[in-house]
Write an enzyme that holds these catalytic residues in place. Structure first.
Site, PDB file in Angstrom:
ATOM      1  N   ASN A 121      -6.060   4.184  -6.828  1.00  0.00           N
ATOM      2  CA  ASN A 121      -7.338   4.780  -6.336  1.00  0.00           C
ATOM      3  C   ASN A 121      -8.512   5.088  -7.588  1.00  0.00           C
ATOM      4  OD1 ASN A 121      -9.313   5.410  -4.337  1.00  0.00           O
ATOM      5  ND2 ASN A 121      -8.299   7.620  -3.928  1.00  0.00           N
TER       6      ASN A 121
ATOM      7  N   THR B 168      -4.123  -0.890  -6.920  1.00  0.00           N
ATOM      8  CA  THR B 168      -4.839   0.494  -7.289  1.00  0.00           C
ATOM      9  C   THR B 168      -3.974   1.825  -7.422  1.00  0.00           C
ATOM     10  OG1 THR B 168      -6.705   1.629  -6.631  1.00  0.00           O
ATOM     11  CG2 THR B 168      -5.039   1.037  -4.823  1.00  0.00           C
TER      12      THR B 168
ATOM     13  N   THR C 127      -9.790   0.287  -9.248  1.00  0.00           N
ATOM     14  CA  THR C 127      -8.893  -0.804  -8.650  1.00  0.00           C
ATOM     15  C   THR C 127      -8.769  -1.673  -9.628  1.00  0.00           C
ATOM     16  OG1 THR C 127      -9.113   0.317  -6.641  1.00  0.00           O
ATOM     17  CG2 THR C 127      -8.306  -1.860  -6.674  1.00  0.00           C
TER      18      THR C 127
ATOM     19  N   SER D  31      -9.853  -0.730   1.042  1.00  0.00           N
ATOM     20  CA  SER D  31     -10.966  -1.812   1.183  1.00  0.00           C
ATOM     21  C   SER D  31     -10.757  -2.807   0.281  1.00  0.00           C
ATOM     22  CB  SER D  31     -12.265  -1.172   0.752  1.00  0.00           C
ATOM     23  OG  SER D  31     -12.882   0.278   1.416  1.00  0.00           O
TER      24      SER D  31
ATOM     25  N   ARG E 268       0.821  -1.164  -0.001  1.00  0.00           N
ATOM     26  CA  ARG E 268       0.129  -0.102  -0.136  1.00  0.00           C
ATOM     27  C   ARG E 268       1.039   1.087   0.104  1.00  0.00           C
ATOM     28  NH1 ARG E 268      -5.109   1.721  -1.350  1.00  0.00           N
ATOM     29  NH2 ARG E 268      -6.067   2.788   0.329  1.00  0.00           N
TER      30      ARG E 268
ATOM     31  N   ASP F 295      -7.643   8.457   0.245  1.00  0.00           N
ATOM     32  CA  ASP F 295      -8.161   7.209   1.124  1.00  0.00           C
ATOM     33  C   ASP F 295      -8.181   7.443   2.821  1.00  0.00           C
ATOM     34  OD1 ASP F 295      -9.677   5.690  -0.397  1.00  0.00           O
ATOM     35  OD2 ASP F 295      -8.104   4.192  -0.936  1.00  0.00           O
TER      36      ASP F 295
ATOM     37  N   GLY G 216     -13.539  -1.505  -6.852  1.00  0.00           N
ATOM     38  CA  GLY G 216     -14.921  -1.224  -6.718  1.00  0.00           C
ATOM     39  C   GLY G 216     -14.910  -0.290  -5.200  1.00  0.00           C
TER      40      GLY G 216
HETATM   41  N1  GLY Z   1      -8.493   2.836  -3.356  1.00  0.00           N
HETATM   42  C1  GLY Z   1      -9.340   2.049  -3.155  1.00  0.00           C
HETATM   43  C2  GLY Z   1      -9.191   1.088  -1.720  1.00  0.00           C
HETATM   44  O1  GLY Z   1      -7.786   1.016  -1.522  1.00  0.00           O
HETATM   45  O2  GLY Z   1      -9.890   0.774  -1.288  1.00  0.00           O
END
Ligand code: GLY
Length: 561
Positions: A394, A392, A374, A446, A102, A416, A466
């Site tokens: 985003n 992703t 994503t 998510s 991330r 986020d 999503g």
């Molecule tokens: N950017 C969407 C997620 O990481 O949930």
């Protein structure tokens, strides 16, 4: 079915033999059955890149790496080098992995960086342009995954380099999305970008990305340092300086992927293996399945009023917990054990009324926006390895900033974070202090790459894009297969629904049964239609037979052999 697999094998073998400078073309394959291995991803050329690695002696981890790299070229709206992701794997030797790549907040980020002098969120700042980008994690994630594969990076990255160099043919949908974003690409960039050409894009045009090919070669030749140091790092920082962004050379050099312990919990005789924090996905999925497990879903029936009402009420409660408790575990203490315990989950459902909608507290929240770009890929191989990866930028095309001379798009993942506790992000999600911005912190996600085990063997490998709907799509995909007994194709493609506590609305996709909508409204639910929910990639392995299904909602494609 056998013919389809055969056709793919021919196409895979013919890829390297294509004439010099000939752009890659392809056909979409929605479902394959296979015996040895399979890949399902958002783009046919990416699935084929992964399949090629399996056929060249690589394992599912190799295929997942090659597929991600190809997606960074052929699916620039979400595939990426400039974003981040999560990998969950169950290896044939029993090892289980969760790799967290991330993005992180840059060192110069601070809690109130997206607020004006009156303390109100400046929404565009966390979404558009250089300021919206977190420190990218994808390349570190690929190299953290590499030791679990069998092939060398030079082999895994070769298809991506070739695709970037020679180009690939774009579809009508891709042409439309590039044309729609032309103004953003022009306004937010400091250098010309490959995504803008003199005339409008149209189906059948070729997208060539020479700068991106150069960056991929640097990664091939220098490893992660080919991205986080040297020429590419210089280009990222120069881009930041031109656009008043804050990612520094020190941020890039310091970035490390984290190895986490996957979240593992039982569900009706199966084991769910999924992503822990900083994704909310696994925790909330555990809550959703835990809250509904004791109810006879199968008896209620697929898309029945009773089943949808129950699932929606569980979603309402779980997303309230998401907003309250969840954030980066390296920075905040999150009571994961407490909020996933069976007694706690039972207590959350104590006020559930099977006849009536309950009420979310009145907190101002936004509407989920359309763009939820994503991307997910699922892979299995002949040895029994299973890999589930969601990555992703985003929003679609992230910040829309392409690093000058390096050819890749930077994420807008900073949105986020909870930019201001109590104010919704682009998905209408609320957050508190647990997800406030801090230097080096990872923003809550998510993304829910998931593997379902039967005994100790992979049974389902799945995930989806999503935004906030990722978790509820995973919830539905799992119960669609395990409780409702739907075929793989129906489990993926039948209309989905979504509730996230705030706004107090059940969103349903086109085609959702009118009678169920009417029944939900009668119980007091507010129900709204919305655009497509998710793009699920599902592989099942049942008695040695692999079925890979790619979602009909996009050009997603499966490949197997
Ligand atoms: N950017 C969407 C997620 O990481 O949930």
């Amino acid at each position: 079915m056998r013919n389809i697999v055969f056709a793919f094998s021919i196409l895979v073998c013919s890829l390297p033999a294509m004439a010099q400078d000939q752009a890659f073309n392809y056909t979409v394959q929605k479902s394959v059955t296979a015996r040895q291995g399979a890949v399902a991803s958002a783009h046919p050329l990416a699935s084929l890149a992964g399949l090629k690695m399996l056929q060249q002696g690589g394992n599912a981890v190799d295929a997942a790496i090659a597929t991600q790299l190809a997606l960074a070229v052929v699916y620039p709206s979400a595939g990426n080098l400039g974003g981040g992701g999560f990998l969950v794997a169950h290896l044939a030797n029993g090892k289980e992995l969760a790799i967290d790549y991330r993005e992180k907040a840059p060192g110069r980020a601070h809690r109130d960086m997206y607020l004006d002098d009156k303390g109100a969120p400046i929404v565009k700042l966390s979404l558009d342009g250089h300021h919206a980008a977190g420190v990218p994690g994808t390349v570190a994630g690929l190299f953290a995954s590499l030791p679990y594969g069998k092939l060398k990076m030079a082999q895994l990255i070769a298809p991506a380099i070739e695709l970037a160099d020679k180009g690939f043919v774009i579809t009508a949908a891709e042409a439309r999305s590039l044309n729609n974003l032309r103004k953003d690409f022009e306004n937010l960039n400091t250098r010309p970008v490959a995504f803008v050409k003199q005339n409008e894009w149209k189906a059948g045009d070729t997208l060539i990305q020479k700068d991106l090919a150069r960056t991929l070669r640097l990664i091939r030749d220098k490893g992660a340092a080919g991205f986080y140091q040297g020429e590419t790092a210089d280009k990222i920082v120069a881009e930041m300086q031109r656009g008043k962004g804050i990612i520094s050379k020190a941020d890039l050099k310091a970035y490390k992927a984290a190895t986490r312990i996957p979240l593992r919990f039982p569900y009706k005789g199966y084991t769910i293996l999924t992503m822990p924090l900083p994704s909310s996905g696994g925790v909330i999925l555990q809550q959703l399945l835990g809250m509904t497990e004791k109810y006879p879903l199968a008896q209620y029936g697929f898309h029945s009023i009773a089943a949808v009402h129950l699932m929606v009420e569980a979603e309402r409660r779980a997303y309230a917990d998401r907003a309250e408790f969840l954030g980066d575990p390296d920075f905040v203490k999150v009571p994961v054990k407490a909020i996933t315990q069976p007694q706690y989950l039972a207590s959350r459902m104590q006020d559930f009324n099977p006849q009536q909608a309950s009420s979310s507290t009145k907190i101002k929240a936004g509407q989920p926006k359309e763009s939820e770009e994503t991307t997910h890929l699922s892979v299995t191989d002949a040895q029994g390895n299973a890999v589930s990866v969601t990555t992703t930028l985003n929003g679609g095309y992230g910040s829309r900033v392409v690093v000058g001379g390096a050819g890749f798009i930077l994420n807008n993942e900073m949105d986020d974070f909870s930019v201001k506790p109590g104010s919704p992000n682009m998905y209408g999600l609320l957050g508190t202090e647990a997800n406030a911005i801090a230097p080096g912190k990872r923003m809550l996600s998510s993304m829910t790459p998931t593997i379902v085990l039967q005994g100790n063997r992979p049974y389902m490998v799945t995930g989806t894009p999503g935004g906030s709907t990722i978790i509820t799509s995973m919830f539905q995909t799992i119960v669609n297969v395990l409780d409702f007994g739907l075929s793989e194709s129906d489990a993926v493609n039948k209309p989905k629904f979504h509730h996230q506590w705030q706004p107090e609305t059940v969103y349903v996709e086109k085609g959702f049964p009118d009678s169920t909508v009417a029944g939900l409204k009668k119980m007091g639910h507010k129900v709204d239609n919305r655009n497509a929910i998710g793009r699920v990639e599902l592989i099942t392995i049942k008695n040695g037979r692999i079925t890979a299904v790619a979602d009909n909602r996009g050009d997603d494609s499966a490949a197997g052999y």
